[in-house]
Design an enzyme around this catalytic site. Sequence first.
Site, PDB file in Angstrom:
ATOM      1  N   HIS A 334      33.564  60.792  54.088  1.00 49.65           N
ATOM      2  CA  HIS A 334      33.749  60.650  55.549  1.00 49.65           C
ATOM      3  C   HIS A 334      32.674  61.381  56.351  1.00 49.65           C
ATOM      4  CE1 HIS A 334      37.508  58.637  54.918  1.00 49.65           C
ATOM      5  NE2 HIS A 334      38.040  59.669  54.287  1.00 49.65           N
ATOM      6  N   HIS A 373      40.471  55.455  51.218  1.00 52.98           N
ATOM      7  CA  HIS A 373      39.980  55.418  52.606  1.00 52.98           C
ATOM      8  C   HIS A 373      38.568  54.856  52.686  1.00 52.98           C
ATOM      9  CE1 HIS A 373      42.941  58.797  52.429  1.00 52.98           C
ATOM     10  NE2 HIS A 373      43.357  58.254  53.566  1.00 52.98           N
TER      11      HIS A 373
HETATM   12  C1  OKP Z   1      39.934  61.951  52.750  1.00 54.31           C
HETATM   13  B1  OKP Z   1      39.579  61.118  51.551  1.00 54.31           B
HETATM   14  C2  OKP Z   1      45.957  63.795  59.854  1.00 54.31           C
HETATM   15  C3  OKP Z   1      45.496  62.693  58.973  1.00 54.31           C
HETATM   16  C4  OKP Z   1      44.259  63.117  58.303  1.00 54.31           C
HETATM   17  C5  OKP Z   1      42.725  62.532  56.687  1.00 54.31           C
HETATM   18  C6  OKP Z   1      42.515  61.722  55.487  1.00 54.31           C
HETATM   19  C7  OKP Z   1      41.233  62.078  54.839  1.00 54.31           C
HETATM   20  C8  OKP Z   1      41.099  61.439  53.517  1.00 54.31           C
HETATM   21  N1  OKP Z   1      46.971  64.531  59.236  1.00 54.31           N
HETATM   22  N2  OKP Z   1      43.981  62.263  57.263  1.00 54.31           N
HETATM   23  O1  OKP Z   1      39.065  59.858  51.815  1.00 54.31           O
HETATM   24  O2  OKP Z   1      40.615  61.009  50.580  1.00 54.31           O
HETATM   25 ZN    ZN Z   2      40.755  59.037  50.507  1.00 57.02          ZN
END
Ligand code: OKP
Ligand code: ZN
Length: 519
Positions: A334, A373
């Site tokens: 990300h 994600h």
């Molecule tokens: C990271 B990876 C707020 C939601 C936040 C973030 C997800 C990040 C995922 N509580 N969520 O791609 O696994």
């Molecule tokens: Zn993820």
Amino acid sequence: MFNVTRLNHAVLWVRDADKAADFYHRVFGFEELERPQGMRAAFMRSPSGGNHHDLGLFEVGAEAPRPPRGSVGLYHLAWEVGTIEDLAAAAKAVPATTGSASRCTAVTPTATSSRSCGRCRARRGASTRTLALCCRSTWTRSWRAGGPVPPSSSREAPVATLARVAPVPVIRSGAHLAHTGLIELTGGREIPCWESPERATAIESALRAAGGFAFEEPTEHGREPILAVHDADLLEVFEGAWTDALAAGATDGSRAWIPDTYLLAAYPGPMTLGGHPALRHQRLGAYLFDTATPIVAGTWSAALAAVDVALTAAERVAVGAPLAYGLCRPPGHHAARRMLGGYCYFNNAAIVAEWLRREGGARRVAILDIDYHHGNGTQQVFWERGDILYLSLHADPGRAYPYFSGYAAERGSGDGDGLTRNWPLPAGASLDPYATALAEALRLVEAFAPDAPLVISAGFDTFERDPIGDLALRTADYAEIGRMVRGLGLPMVVLQEGGYALDALGDNALALLTGLRSA
Ligand code: OKP
Ligand code: ZN
């Protein structure tokens, strides 16, 4: 070095059971289960997950014919052994004396034999509870020719084969442990971050228990490879945010730092703004897109170490390992050129891909992102690049984080037109639709013809019980995914991204790596 693959159960006849047990422990990671009293034998349980491996080492004595050079003292293999108990029973049925290398020694102590080996007529059972030892000479001869192969007269493929496969390098560092005590906001509530140190610990211990992996510390690569992907001002602000927050009394040090304000593109409108604050924890809000990227004292060094982990894994592959695993934590996909977010600080995969181009002499690098994600950061970094392919399978951003990227229409532009591709997946997707999308992605990798290791952003938040995902992959599916990717025949650098079902994370990582190194 030898590694045992595709081996369910084996009985190995050795000159010296102690030495053989020691060898199997050191080289393959077999653990000793039992030294039966009054028997020159050792029972061991093995590494390479997926298949369950039991090994019985039976001593045949010093007078036995010498094994061929390089055969590590192995004389004979048997297959179709159900359990260690079967091995023990079989061992008693077999005379514990020297055998000649050219005739069969023993046949099943338990029944249900259905076929005979054409060469020696030892009866081989269809049942896995049957032990058979046969064709000793065949094994010995084929060993000399470069490794055992099934007796040619046998129609049935043996369960046991041996291949020359080195242990998979796993690069890991303890530096991530200090990146802890992090909280995130979910629906306005403060919860402990899913992205925890236990994640990496769980994976590491699962791989250690399984065996077949070589654990190594990363080497330092400095900032240059990071600066090839991220802007210098992002590094400056990230590095100083914690100390400035502490010095200013914005935090007492007991809680993670999460900035107050986020500088959105919409903020300036028609205005020309006059400046940024001097303190880096306040400036940080211009370099983050969400509240899921908190900073504590150990965050900066953990993020640096994760990059070193990734680059060290890439180096292992660059010097000939077919597969290396970088146990990165924090994850990276990300993180964009000048933006942190989604538990990510530096984009480990993007840094590796760029490094392969700049330092590795590669002209075309492909990145396959199988985290739940969308890897918005990786996509952004290479959006206009004609030399780097970015392919991502993920939950449809229409319902899933990060919401604002990862739609199928996003395909890159300029030189990179068509070199970004996205496969948004519906909730509940199981291996079937997943494999269909993956097969498409793999065809694109083939057409792109990378001349560098494939960089894999591996997340296990696609798992059916992941607490923040809604796809439905199972542990065994990761092995299948691994086998599919392995089919490309490319060397591979696997970098850890997400995955939050702590109790299954280790098994899932093991399954993927096992599939990726399958013969
Ligand atoms: C990271 B990876 C707020 C939601 C936040 C973030 C997800 C990040 C995922 N509580 N969520 O791609 O696994
Ligand atoms: Zn993820």
